[in-house]
Scaffold this active site. Structure first.
Site, PDB file in Angstrom:
ATOM      1  N   CYS A 277      34.169  37.091  57.689  1.00 13.90           N
ATOM      2  CA  CYS A 277      33.126  36.066  57.697  1.00 13.90           C
ATOM      3  C   CYS A 277      33.572  34.773  58.381  1.00 13.90           C
ATOM      4  O   CYS A 277      34.753  34.492  58.517  1.00 13.90           O
ATOM      5  CB  CYS A 277      32.656  35.771  56.279  1.00 13.90           C
TER       6      CYS A 277
ATOM      7  N   CYS B  42      33.412  31.701  57.318  1.00 12.64           N
ATOM      8  CA  CYS B  42      34.132  30.705  56.523  1.00 12.64           C
ATOM      9  C   CYS B  42      35.616  31.061  56.400  1.00 12.64           C
ATOM     10  O   CYS B  42      36.448  30.183  56.203  1.00 12.64           O
ATOM     11  CB  CYS B  42      33.480  30.457  55.174  1.00 12.64           C
TER      12      CYS B  42
END
Length: 149
Positions: free
Chosen positions: A50, A52
């Site tokens: 992902c 993040c």
């Protein structure tokens, strides 16, 4: 070992981002048990594909390790969605916390002493996350936290 969710060539650069700074990849449940039960302090990064993880978690870990005066003795990582059995086993050490990725755990002698969950990573700047990690390292990895040998 079951195949991951993504082609290995896609996730390899994300693995390398941690292994090139000294992290040991835990790819099987036995790897996890061997590493996470060691004496001393062990940092576990639950890596993820992902955004993040790319923008916040991995840069924060790198920065914290570069800037900290006290550091974990063992650096380990599992990759969520790729090395599923290893990730599930690692999460078993994070008592009281639901599965989340990315996440960052610090263990001392196999016991969880600090945890950053995805909700504490996502949307926060990497320098703030790095500061949280350095504070945890100072508290749990510093010479005053160890028994003199």
């Amino acid at each position: 070992m079951s195949p991951g969710m993504y082609p290995e060539e896609l996730v390899q650069p994300m693995r390398t981002e941690l292994t090139q700074i000294g992290f040991h990849e835990l790819r099987t449940p036995s790897d996890v048990d061997e590493q996470l039960t060691q004496k001393g302090t062990t940092l576990v990064v639950v890596n993820s594909i992902c955004g993040c993880a790319a923008r916040m978690a991995r840069p924060a870990v790198r920065s914290a390790l570069e800037q900290a005066s006290a550091k974990p003795e063992h650096l380990t990582t599992v990759f969520a969605g790729q090395d599923r059995e290893a990730t599930d086993r690692a999460r078993g050490y994070f008592t009281g916390y639901p599965p989340s990725s990315p996440s960052i755990a610090l263990l001392r002698d196999g016991q969880l002493v600090f945890m950053l969950e995805r909700w504490q990573i996502e949307g926060r700047p990497a320098p703030d996350i790095a500061r949280d990690l350095r504070t945890a390292f100072e508290e749990h990895c510093g010479s005053d936290s160890r028994v003199a040998g």
